[in-house]
Design a protein around this motif. Structure first.
Motif, PDB file in Angstrom:
ATOM      1  N   ARG A   7       2.577  12.096   0.702  1.00  0.00           N
ATOM      2  CA  ARG A   7       3.018  11.509  -0.514  1.00  0.00           C
ATOM      3  C   ARG A   7       2.242  10.266  -0.764  1.00  0.00           C
ATOM      4  O   ARG A   7       2.329   9.600  -1.936  1.00  0.00           O
ATOM      5  CB  ARG A   7       4.554  11.174  -0.597  1.00  0.00           C
ATOM      6  N   GLY A   8       1.694   9.639   0.314  1.00  0.00           N
ATOM      7  CA  GLY A   8       0.931   8.581   0.071  1.00  0.00           C
ATOM      8  C   GLY A   8      -0.351   8.688  -1.106  1.00  0.00           C
ATOM      9  O   GLY A   8      -0.969   9.602  -0.782  1.00  0.00           O
ATOM     10  N   LYS A   9      -0.551   7.650  -1.916  1.00  0.00           N
ATOM     11  CA  LYS A   9      -1.553   7.472  -2.726  1.00  0.00           C
ATOM     12  C   LYS A   9      -2.774   7.283  -2.050  1.00  0.00           C
ATOM     13  O   LYS A   9      -3.904   7.261  -2.673  1.00  0.00           O
ATOM     14  CB  LYS A   9      -1.041   6.770  -3.892  1.00  0.00           C
ATOM     15  N   SER A  10      -2.711   6.280  -1.092  1.00  0.00           N
ATOM     16  CA  SER A  10      -4.014   5.660  -0.443  1.00  0.00           C
ATOM     17  C   SER A  10      -4.333   6.619   0.497  1.00  0.00           C
ATOM     18  O   SER A  10      -3.740   7.131   1.523  1.00  0.00           O
ATOM     19  CB  SER A  10      -3.600   4.572   0.318  1.00  0.00           C
ATOM     20  N   THR A  11      -5.897   7.015   0.584  1.00  0.00           N
ATOM     21  CA  THR A  11      -6.347   8.139   1.291  1.00  0.00           C
ATOM     22  C   THR A  11      -7.816   7.680   1.736  1.00  0.00           C
ATOM     23  O   THR A  11      -8.231   6.597   0.986  1.00  0.00           O
ATOM     24  CB  THR A  11      -6.673   9.370   0.368  1.00  0.00           C
ATOM     25  N   LEU A  12      -8.171   8.282   2.647  1.00  0.00           N
ATOM     26  CA  LEU A  12      -9.350   8.029   3.436  1.00  0.00           C
ATOM     27  C   LEU A  12     -10.570   9.327   3.094  1.00  0.00           C
ATOM     28  O   LEU A  12      -9.821  10.445   3.486  1.00  0.00           O
ATOM     29  CB  LEU A  12      -9.389   7.832   4.886  1.00  0.00           C
ATOM     30  N   ARG A  27      -3.425   3.802  10.079  1.00  0.00           N
ATOM     31  CA  ARG A  27      -2.815   3.028   8.678  1.00  0.00           C
ATOM     32  C   ARG A  27      -1.942   3.818   8.057  1.00  0.00           C
ATOM     33  O   ARG A  27      -1.580   3.552   6.732  1.00  0.00           O
ATOM     34  CB  ARG A  27      -3.626   2.183   8.069  1.00  0.00           C
ATOM     35  N   GLY A  28      -2.023   5.284   8.238  1.00  0.00           N
ATOM     36  CA  GLY A  28      -1.072   6.043   7.382  1.00  0.00           C
ATOM     37  C   GLY A  28      -2.008   6.660   6.259  1.00  0.00           C
ATOM     38  O   GLY A  28      -1.343   7.304   5.371  1.00  0.00           O
ATOM     39  N   LEU A  29      -3.198   6.432   6.099  1.00  0.00           N
ATOM     40  CA  LEU A  29      -4.150   7.146   5.206  1.00  0.00           C
ATOM     41  C   LEU A  29      -4.509   8.616   5.315  1.00  0.00           C
ATOM     42  O   LEU A  29      -4.995   8.825   6.521  1.00  0.00           O
ATOM     43  CB  LEU A  29      -5.257   6.234   5.032  1.00  0.00           C
ATOM     44  N   LEU A  81       0.800  -1.055   0.154  1.00  0.00           N
ATOM     45  CA  LEU A  81      -0.066   0.031   0.068  1.00  0.00           C
ATOM     46  C   LEU A  81       0.793   1.517  -0.025  1.00  0.00           C
ATOM     47  O   LEU A  81       1.721   1.350   0.699  1.00  0.00           O
ATOM     48  CB  LEU A  81      -0.943  -0.079   1.223  1.00  0.00           C
ATOM     49  N   SER A  82       0.469   2.286  -0.759  1.00  0.00           N
ATOM     50  CA  SER A  82       1.039   3.542  -0.989  1.00  0.00           C
ATOM     51  C   SER A  82       0.730   4.263   0.149  1.00  0.00           C
ATOM     52  O   SER A  82      -0.531   4.980   0.066  1.00  0.00           O
ATOM     53  CB  SER A  82       1.114   4.090  -2.242  1.00  0.00           C
ATOM     54  N   THR A  83       1.335   4.433   1.411  1.00  0.00           N
ATOM     55  CA  THR A  83       0.663   5.441   2.340  1.00  0.00           C
ATOM     56  C   THR A  83       1.865   6.285   2.741  1.00  0.00           C
ATOM     57  O   THR A  83       2.845   6.292   2.291  1.00  0.00           O
ATOM     58  CB  THR A  83       0.252   4.652   3.638  1.00  0.00           C
ATOM     59  N   ASP A  84       1.111   7.229   3.794  1.00  0.00           N
ATOM     60  CA  ASP A  84       2.207   8.311   4.367  1.00  0.00           C
ATOM     61  C   ASP A  84       3.330   7.622   5.172  1.00  0.00           C
ATOM     62  O   ASP A  84       4.451   8.122   5.442  1.00  0.00           O
ATOM     63  CB  ASP A  84       1.556   9.314   5.170  1.00  0.00           C
ATOM     64  N   LEU A  85       3.056   6.497   5.604  1.00  0.00           N
ATOM     65  CA  LEU A  85       3.895   5.660   6.450  1.00  0.00           C
ATOM     66  C   LEU A  85       4.917   5.018   5.522  1.00  0.00           C
ATOM     67  O   LEU A  85       5.910   4.765   5.981  1.00  0.00           O
ATOM     68  CB  LEU A  85       3.207   4.719   7.220  1.00  0.00           C
ATOM     69  N   THR A  86       4.674   4.688   4.221  1.00  0.00           N
ATOM     70  CA  THR A  86       5.690   3.770   3.561  1.00  0.00           C
ATOM     71  C   THR A  86       6.137   4.851   2.435  1.00  0.00           C
ATOM     72  O   THR A  86       7.422   4.418   1.977  1.00  0.00           O
ATOM     73  CB  THR A  86       4.856   2.749   2.706  1.00  0.00           C
ATOM     74  N   THR A  87       5.790   5.897   2.071  1.00  0.00           N
ATOM     75  CA  THR A  87       6.372   6.843   1.173  1.00  0.00           C
ATOM     76  C   THR A  87       6.649   8.119   1.527  1.00  0.00           C
ATOM     77  O   THR A  87       7.391   9.022   0.810  1.00  0.00           O
ATOM     78  CB  THR A  87       5.303   7.051   0.004  1.00  0.00           C
ATOM     79  N   GLY A  88       6.126   8.557   2.820  1.00  0.00           N
ATOM     80  CA  GLY A  88       6.689   9.880   3.478  1.00  0.00           C
ATOM     81  C   GLY A  88       5.287  10.716   3.565  1.00  0.00           C
ATOM     82  O   GLY A  88       4.517  10.635   2.864  1.00  0.00           O
ATOM     83  N   PRO A  89       5.362  11.788   4.583  1.00  0.00           N
ATOM     84  CA  PRO A  89       4.237  12.394   4.879  1.00  0.00           C
ATOM     85  C   PRO A  89       3.595  13.022   3.608  1.00  0.00           C
ATOM     86  O   PRO A  89       4.536  13.888   2.957  1.00  0.00           O
ATOM     87  CB  PRO A  89       4.541  13.418   6.005  1.00  0.00           C
TER      88      PRO A  89
END
Length: 454
Positions: free
Chosen positions: A104-109, A126-128, A94-102
């Motif tokens: 920058r994540g593509k997964s959103t809520l 979960r960094g969304l 998953l591309s989230t702010d936890l994996t790509t940086g604040p």
């Protein structure tokens, strides 16, 4: 297919970068036609587990790596936990702010604006990133208020404009044209035209067409007048350059998308829990009045659907929209009812106007495609072009010559120096401008061969 996949991916292929060798060890090869299938096979078990273990999700849809879940907070957390557990072993992250940086994540809520109280930024933990707006993107298409849809379409045009502005850096007109025609003009915008009714946003469509026109002017080194650009928006086989206008063809794209998917829409509705049969379908289509009664016309549709003996007709082939013997060679009423809720009289009128012929809903449901509808529009536009040029024998002769088979094959090949299929920019521009009946040279042009003024 499995044996072919083993042949292609059974061993790591070697990539070369200058003097270095790099093993290609992850993912499908770019351009591999089996790539989408392999991606789906990899992701499907994860989605099946989510479907089985989180049955209360309101929505769970995917198109390759683009997915959308809708439901209560606890159900969304459960679905994400399964993806985070089963995804990484399959190479899915998953591309989230936890994996790509604040930020920058593509997964959103997403949460609708004005709905409920303010919530914490990372509601699911979960960094969304939390998004609050009057609409949401589902599988790349905007759903929401007219303002949200317009903003979404405008952002897409902005992105396309940034890309086309980079084309002049290639400094090769034929290559610029091929990329503009195949990648950055209508094909780049086509998905949104098929999934979004754009009739309410003509200014966005005009701006998109303006981006294409400016890019064509740039690669030809001139400013085409309205008649020349009108010709350029026709297909190559009809004396044009294949740079179709979104303003003309958006209606064909949207209607074709509806007719192509109408059977799937009906199947999805009928498969939902609590489906109420034909009556429920008509409620969804908005055909009942406040008292729950069918109008006179819809009663006739109801009676026609059940037949004179009151029995449900047999199931027809979904591919022909129910045009089997049980439908008397016509269109199944449930298909027509559902299609009419999307393809309104206003949309039909717009299609008839641009195609310059009367087209009914039943005509569309009897069998059509975007290619067929666009061809009707192109034929009408070619007729109009010939009407514009009727007073110029030279222009008419050029247009008639360009309509002959194989007369413009050079526009349909990929530029290649090795194969000898690459024209110099000045050659390509001169040929195209001549075929568009546009002045090839400026009035003060000096011939390099004889040094004479044009």
């Amino acid at each position: 297919i499995l044996e072919f996949v083993k042949t292609c991916y059974g061993q790591h292929s070697v990539l070369y970068f200058e003097d270095h060798e790099v093993l290609s060890q992850q993912g499908a090869q770019q351009g591999d036609s089996l790539g989408p299938l392999l991606m789906s096979v990899t992701l499907h078990p994860v989605l099946e587990r989510i479907h089985d273990e989180v049955p209360r999700l309101v929505l769970g849809v995917h198109m390759l790596d683009d997915g959308c879940f809708a439901g209560k907070t606890e159900d969304l957390k459960a679905a994400l936990d399964i993806m985070l557990e089963d995804g990484p072993p399959r190479g899915l992250f998953l591309s989230t702010d936890l994996t790509t940086g604040p930020g920058r994540g593509k997964s959103t809520l997403w949460r609708a604006s004005g709905f409920g109280d303010e919530v914490e930024e990372d509601l699911l933990g979960r960094g969304l990133r939390l998004i609050t707006d009057s609409g949401v993107r589902v599988l790349g298409a905007p759903l929401g208020s007219p303002a949200f849809v317009k903003q979404f379409l405008s952002a897409a045009v902005d992105k396309i404009e940034r890309l086309t502005n980079l084309l002049p850096r290639l400094q090769q007109s034929q290559t610029q044209y091929c990329l503009l025609r195949s990648c950055f003009s209508l094909p780049k915008f086509g998905y949104l035209l098929r999934t979004t009714p754009c009739s309410d946003h003509p200014e966005v469509l005009r701006r998109f067409d303006g981006v294409t026109r400016n890019s064509l002017n740039e690669l030809l080194g001139t400013v085409l007048d309205n008649r020349c650009y009108y010709q350029a928006t026709l297909p190559v086989s009809s004396a044009g350059l294949g740079l179709r206008n979104a303003s003309d063809h958006h209606i064909a794209a949207y209607i074709a998308s509806i007719t192509d998917s109408i059977d799937l829409i009906l199947d999805l509705m009928k498969s939902e829990a609590g489906f109420r049969g034909e009556a429920g379908l008509r409620d969804e289509a908005g055909l009942r009045d406040e008292a729950g009664q069918l109008g006179e016309a819809d009663q006739r549709v109801e009676a026609g659907h059940r037949g004179e003996d009151g029995q449900e007709p047999g199931g027809g082939d979904a591919a022909d929209h129910g045009q089997g013997p049980e439908a008397g060679g016509g269109v199944r009423p449930d298909v027509e009812v559902m299609a009419s809720s999307f393809i309104t009289p206003e949309i039909l009128a717009a299609l008839s106007e641009v195609a310059e012929e009367e087209i009914s809903l039943r005509d569309l449901l009897a069998g059509t495609s975007q290619r067929i509808l666009s061809q009707k529009i192109d034929d009408a536009r070619l007729k109009n072009l010939k009407e514009m040029c009727k007073d110029s024998p030279r222009d008419m002769a050029i247009i008639n010559a360009l309509n002959t088979p194989h007369s413009r094959g050079f526009l349909n090949v990929s530029p290649s120096v090795r194969a000898g299929w690459l024209l110099r920019s000045e050659q390509f521009s001169a040929i195209v401008k001549y075929q568009l009946c546009s002045p090839v040279y400026e009035s003060d042009f000096t011939c390099p061969a004889c040094n004479q003024k044009a």
